[in-house]
Design an enzyme around this catalytic site. Structure first.
Site, PDB file in Angstrom:
ATOM      1  CB  THR A 196      -3.619  64.336  94.380  1.00 41.75           C
ATOM      2  OG1 THR A 196      -3.162  64.132  95.720  1.00 41.75           O
ATOM      3  CG2 THR A 196      -2.581  63.812  93.402  1.00 41.75           C
ATOM      4  CE  LYS A 228     -11.655  59.948  91.466  1.00 45.74           C
ATOM      5  NZ  LYS A 228     -12.617  60.138  92.588  1.00 45.74           N
ATOM      6  CB  CYS A 386      28.263  74.541 119.533  1.00 48.64           C
ATOM      7  SG  CYS A 386      28.756  76.104 118.761  1.00 48.64           S
ATOM      8  N   GLY A 388      26.950  74.369 124.241  1.00 46.27           N
ATOM      9  CA  GLY A 388      26.962  73.444 125.375  1.00 46.27           C
ATOM     10  C   GLY A 388      28.335  73.341 126.004  1.00 46.27           C
ATOM     11  CG  HIS A 518      27.528  72.236 115.452  1.00 44.64           C
ATOM     12  ND1 HIS A 518      26.338  72.321 116.145  1.00 44.64           N
ATOM     13  CD2 HIS A 518      28.069  73.473 115.493  1.00 44.64           C
ATOM     14  CE1 HIS A 518      26.163  73.561 116.574  1.00 44.64           C
ATOM     15  NE2 HIS A 518      27.200  74.283 116.190  1.00 44.64           N
ATOM     16  CD  GLU A 520      25.144  68.876 115.888  1.00 48.07           C
ATOM     17  OE1 GLU A 520      24.732  70.052 115.907  1.00 48.07           O
ATOM     18  OE2 GLU A 520      26.109  68.482 116.582  1.00 48.07           O
TER      19      GLU A 520
END
Length: 608
Positions: A196, A228, A386, A388, A518, A520
């Site tokens: 980091t 730190k 779709c 599907g 779609h 979703e």
């Protein structure tokens, strides 16, 4: 005279490694700020040269998320929409391909008046313009995520543009959050901060000093390490935020709030705010962690080796589970493995629901058809999306309408029964004489639902709008024959020309629905999409019957065909059968090689 509105900017960068969860970190911060009463919008800067991800391989990029206005965008835009419960547009995703295309097109038009066009200032100015374009009076905060990792060559123009935006809007109006990895080394038993430190040093060498550091790790960071990092990275102690792995992605806002990130941000930017309203989110978290019901649902797809290819599908399914107080165990099934009825029966043993998601190309299609037939004949709740839906139509044409050679012109251009055909405006694209990228039927389109259908019941409306992404459609020449065989066309475009939703009648199958859209993409964790909510509810009922070994009414194997006596509404005779035995919850197909993923996301997206 009132003070002029100033939109604040938050930039989220990443270091050490990719896939740390910058998008989820940014989304969770956005959720917290919105819960404090602020108006938030979000944006992703992607350093790749593609204009958009629309033509990328799903195994490389994951899913393509489609916005209301038809933009094909990065999957992180889906996280933004779900966490903020907003609908974004194409401006939420900026790619290097878009930036360079715009600059080169402007140069060709003479827009630079003979200047030498360079990365600085012309490319960086275009990036800045796309960032600042979101900063209007309707927005309090713009959160911009920079894709990739600090140190990548392709990210440099974006980081330089951000440096300039910070300078132009003023230090009090911009804040940089750096997401970095703090790895745990097992041999020494230590969390290491050096990666980091180096990542922040690389960011500072470009001219950007982070204001806050979000430390990703697999365990909590002790205060000594936070101090730190604060000292070595020159940030305030309170601006070092621990972000250990969470049991669910929806826990991340709570984690960041507990660490004080949102409080630091609003104070640092001088934003007016209220306390976080947790009412809605706490209700969600209760359902995430303490569901009352369980069900197992299979996703039968082509790209299951990379679950990110179906990210919005899995999140929409989880939202449906939350809405029905259910834990859903996902079983990933590769459609290629559904090579025969017996193999498919083994792979789908103990399943309470099936999703057949979208995709392109012929590979795995026959397996999807076999899985759909198994689900249809065994009364397993099923949702086709779709591709599907198109597979549902092909399977119905073959099995119910007697069109054994039925297919899609996408897979077999010369099929004698093209029940799925190329859309009229897509022939040139398919022939290769027009650009492929950005030319599908994309974006939000309306759908009229037939009264009394399952789809109309689930939506609770006569007309709905959904997002689309497809080139092929149901061939209207076969609609009458398919309807006579029992397939219900329950949703169409307003002009009736394009099939949007198909289903089987409720007296034939408990839940068998396909949508060309779609859905979703419009689901939210706190507001589940009706079709996914309905699927999970049906799956829970199926699970209860399966566990109780109760009779399930299914179509008779020797039920009459349309030609010999089935009524026009497609009703068929039923018979009582006993559901199969319960399967285990840790399955990938027939083996335990991949853990199932519960509806809370435990085994998949567990990190911010």
């Amino acid at each position: 005279m009132g003070q002029a509105h100033i939109t604040k900017h938050i930039f989220v960068t990443g270091g050490v490694a990719s896939s740390l969860g910058k998008g989820l970190t940014a989304s969770s911060l956005g959720r917290l700020l919105k819960a404090r009463g602020l108006r938030v919008t979000m944006q992703k800067l992607d350093p790749y040269l593609n204009v958009d991800p629309g033509t990328m391989n799903p195994f490389q990029h994951g899913e393509v998320f489609v916005t209301d206005d038809g933009a094909e965008t990065d999957l992180d835009i889906g996280h933004y929409e779900r966490f903020l419960d907003v609908s974004l547009d194409g401006s939420a995703n900026v790619t290097t391909g878009q930036v360079y295309s715009a600059v080169i097109a402007r140069e060709r038009r003479g827009g630079y008046l003979g200047q030498t066009v360079q990365v600085v200032p012309h490319i960086t100015d275009e990036i800045k313009d796309r960032i600042r374009r979101l900063a209007d009076d309707s927005v309090d905060v713009v959160i911009t995520e920079v894709g990739g990792t600090v140190g990548d060559i392709e990210s440099l123009p974006y980081l330089e543009a951000i440096r300039q935006v910070r300078h132009e809007v003023g230090r009090d109006n911009a804040l940089t959050v750096h997401v970095s990895l703090v790895p745990y080394l097992a041999p020494s038993g230590e969390l290491k901060t050096k990666p980091t430190q180096h990542s922040v040093a690389a960011l500072r060498s470009i001219g950007l000093q982070p204001d806050a550091v979000v430390c990703r790790s697999d365990r909590p960071l002790p205060d000594s390490l936070k101090k730190k990092i604060a000292m070595m990275c020159d940030v305030d102690d309170e601006a070092v935020v621990g972000a250990p792995d969470a049991s669910s992605i929806y826990d991340i806002p709570r984690v960041l709030h507990r660490e004080g990130l949102d409080a630091y941000v609003v104070r640092r930017l001088g934003l007016s705010f209220r306390d976080v309203d947790w009412t809605e989110w706490d209700t969600l978290l209760r359902r995430v962690h303490h569901p009352a019901n369980t069900a197992t649902i299979a996703i039968v797809g082509k790209y299951v080796d990379l679950p990110d290819a179906y990210l919005s599908v899995t999140e929409a399914l989880r939202a449906g589970a939350f809405a029905t107080d259910t834990r859903v165990d996902l079983r990933w099934v590769t459609s290629d493995e559904c090579s025969s009825p017996d193999a498919t029966a083994t792979l789908l043993d103990g399943i309470d629901g099936v999703i057949v998601p979208g995709g392109f190309g012929v590979r795995g299609i026959e397996g999807k058809l076999t899985a759909l037939r198994h689900a249809r004949e065994n009364g397993i709740p099923t949702l086709g999306i779709c591709l599907g839906l198109q597979c549902m139509v092909i399977e119905a044409a073959r099995s119910l309408a007697g069109l054994e050679a039925a297919n899609s012109t996408e897979f077999v251009p010369e099929t004698p029964h093209p029940v799925i055909s190329t859309m009229a405006d897509q022939h040139e694209v398919v022939a290769g004489t027009r650009d492929m990228g950005g030319t599908m039927r994309l974006g939000l389109y309306s759908c009229v639902l037939a009264p009394g259908t399952l789809a109309q019941r689930e939506y609770g409306a006569a007309e709905v709008a959904e997002r689309h992404r497809h080139r092929y459609e149901v061939n209207n020449d076969y609609r009458h024959r398919l309807a006579a065989a029992g397939l219900v066309f329950s949703g169409t475009s307003p002009d009736g020309r394009l099939v949007e939703v198909v289903e089987l009648p409720a007296d034939v199958h408990p839940y068998y629905v396909g949508t060309q859209a779609h859905p979703e993409f419009r689901s939210r964790p706190t507001r589940a999409h009706p079709l996914f909510r309905g699927l999970v509810a049906a799956a829970v009922a199926h699970a209860d019957r399966r566990r109780g070994m109760l009779p399930v009414d299914l179509p008779s194997e020797d039920a009459p065909t349309p030609e010999n006596g089935v009524p026009e509404n497609g009703a068929a005779q039923t018979r009582g059968v006993t559901a199969g035995r319960s399967g285990g919850s840790i399955r990938r197909g027939a083996s335990a090689s991949r853990p199932s993923v519960s509806s809370n996301g435990t085994a998949a997206l567990v990190s911010p």
